[in-house]
Write an enzyme that holds these catalytic residues in place. Structure first.
Site, PDB file in Angstrom:
ATOM      1  N   SER A 127       0.627  -1.030   0.051  1.00 53.94           N
ATOM      2  CA  SER A 127      -0.052  -0.180  -0.118  1.00 53.94           C
ATOM      3  C   SER A 127       0.779   1.204  -0.094  1.00 53.94           C
ATOM      4  CB  SER A 127      -0.896  -0.001   1.176  1.00 53.94           C
ATOM      5  OG  SER A 127      -1.669   1.116   1.254  1.00 53.94           O
ATOM      6  N   SER A 130      -0.636   4.168   0.606  1.00 55.53           N
ATOM      7  CA  SER A 130      -1.329   5.099   1.532  1.00 55.53           C
ATOM      8  C   SER A 130      -0.657   5.694   2.492  1.00 55.53           C
ATOM      9  CB  SER A 130      -2.705   4.471   2.204  1.00 55.53           C
ATOM     10  OG  SER A 130      -3.538   4.251   1.096  1.00 55.53           O
ATOM     11  N   ASP A 158     -13.596   6.273  -3.108  1.00 49.50           N
ATOM     12  CA  ASP A 158     -13.213   5.987  -4.413  1.00 49.50           C
ATOM     13  C   ASP A 158     -13.945   6.501  -5.415  1.00 49.50           C
ATOM     14  OD1 ASP A 158     -10.967   4.099  -3.356  1.00 49.50           O
ATOM     15  OD2 ASP A 158     -12.420   2.557  -3.017  1.00 49.50           O
ATOM     16  N   LYS A 185     -13.501  -3.840   2.813  1.00 49.37           N
ATOM     17  CA  LYS A 185     -14.326  -2.551   2.594  1.00 49.37           C
ATOM     18  C   LYS A 185     -15.786  -2.704   2.743  1.00 49.37           C
ATOM     19  CE  LYS A 185     -11.394  -0.694  -1.017  1.00 49.37           C
ATOM     20  NZ  LYS A 185     -11.321  -0.179  -2.386  1.00 49.37           N
ATOM     21  N   GLY A 207     -14.258  -6.405 -15.503  1.00 50.93           N
ATOM     22  CA  GLY A 207     -14.330  -7.085 -14.199  1.00 50.93           C
ATOM     23  C   GLY A 207     -15.408  -6.470 -13.348  1.00 50.93           C
ATOM     24  N   ALA A 208     -15.894  -7.326 -12.179  1.00 52.15           N
ATOM     25  CA  ALA A 208     -17.062  -7.020 -11.585  1.00 52.15           C
ATOM     26  C   ALA A 208     -16.916  -7.273  -9.973  1.00 52.15           C
ATOM     27  CB  ALA A 208     -18.158  -8.259 -12.048  1.00 52.15           C
ATOM     28  N   TYR A 252      -1.565   0.390  -9.960  1.00 53.17           N
ATOM     29  CA  TYR A 252      -0.503   1.414  -9.829  1.00 53.17           C
ATOM     30  C   TYR A 252       0.677   0.622  -9.713  1.00 53.17           C
ATOM     31  CZ  TYR A 252      -1.200   0.898  -4.807  1.00 53.17           C
ATOM     32  OH  TYR A 252      -1.188   0.606  -3.587  1.00 53.17           O
TER      33      TYR A 252
END
Length: 274
Positions: free
Chosen positions: A16, A18, A104, A67, A127-128, A216
């Site tokens: 991450s 972040s 997001d 999430k 995608g899903a 990324y």
């Protein structure tokens, strides 16, 4: 001086960026008493971790697989988060409440706006998963027509159609075997894990529209590199990460970081050193 704490949780979490972005924002804002860490936390460990947090905690960033798992632990969630039942940000209020939000969705919109994409007549999603539902919610704000979702199973197709109905977006689903057809859309949002779209790189048309690849690391992906080579506009995962992180910093600190340059530069340096 007492420290004010924030962190990102998830599993795996080592990759991450972040902490790099949030610390850069704290430095820019002069928040010397703020710290931001990362913790390897899975769904089973999440309830105990959240229960043990003390009054020094201001907020949490959440990545997969947390999430949706975090929602039962909260006192409330924003309309944005509720629209996709996905929370990536938790803010702890002074009166002890735990409130969830989703940065997001507006982050996707802001990243596209930064690159000049304000409105599109149609779009495709590759995608899903949870990120795809956030992408669909973002498209509800900027896409005036149909969204086609390319998926691997009928169960996933059903989910995307249901999200479309809930969000007010006309969604058509197609089998992943036809995903190359997506590349002619004005806007393509790739939400799949690393390597999944590599085989599509050879099918990118000349004069392609806009690709938003949420990855990324590694960067560029094979698809993003081919897209650029064929004259298309590319928005990357770092763009999303920076824009959603700015919103998280605002929610947690009550302060707005200045230009995004410092946070983006910090992220680019961290990626270059890997």
């Amino acid at each position: 001086m007492s420290r004010i704490r924030a962190a990102v949780l998830g599993s795996p979490i080592e990759h991450s960026l972040s902490p790099v972005l949030h610390r850069a924002a704290y430095q820019e804002l002069g928040l010397d008493d703020w710290s931001y860490d990362r913790f390897e936390i899975d769904e089973a460990a999440l309830p105990a971790f959240v229960a043990d947090l003390g009054p020094e905690w201001a907020g949490l960033s959440l990545t997969m697989p947390l999430k949706r798992a975090v929602i039962p632990l909260l006192d409330g969630i924003s309309d944005t988060a509720a629209s996709v039942e996905t929370v990536n940000t938790v803010v702890f209020t002074e009166d002890g409440r735990r409130l969830g939000d989703n940065t997001d969705i507006p982050g996707i919109v802001a990243a596209l706006h930064e690159r000049g994409v304000e409105k599109v007549p149609s779009a495709a999603i590759l995608g899903a998963g949870a990120t795809a539902s956030s992408a669909l919610a973002a498209l509800a704000r900027i896409c005036s027509g149909e969204v086609t979702a390319y998926v691997r199973s009928e169960a996933r197709a059903d989910e995307m159609r249901q999200w479309g109905e809930r969000l007010g977006v006309p969604v058509r689903t197609a089998d992943w075997s036809t995903a190359a057809e997506a590349l002619s859309a004005p806007l393509v949002i790739a939400t799949t894990p690393a390597g999944t779209t590599d085989a599509l790189a050879a099918s990118v048309p000349e004069g392609a529209g806009t690709l938003f690849d949420v990855l990324y690391d590694p960067w560029p992906t094979a698809l993003a590199a081919a897209w650029s080579d064929r004259g298309g506009r590319v928005v990357g995962g770092l763009d999303l990460l920076v824009h959603q992180a700015v919103l998280q910093v605002e929610l947690m600190t009550g302060r707005t970081p200045g230009p995004l340059a410092a946070m983006r530069a910090a992220g680019e340096r961290a990626l270059a050193s890997r």
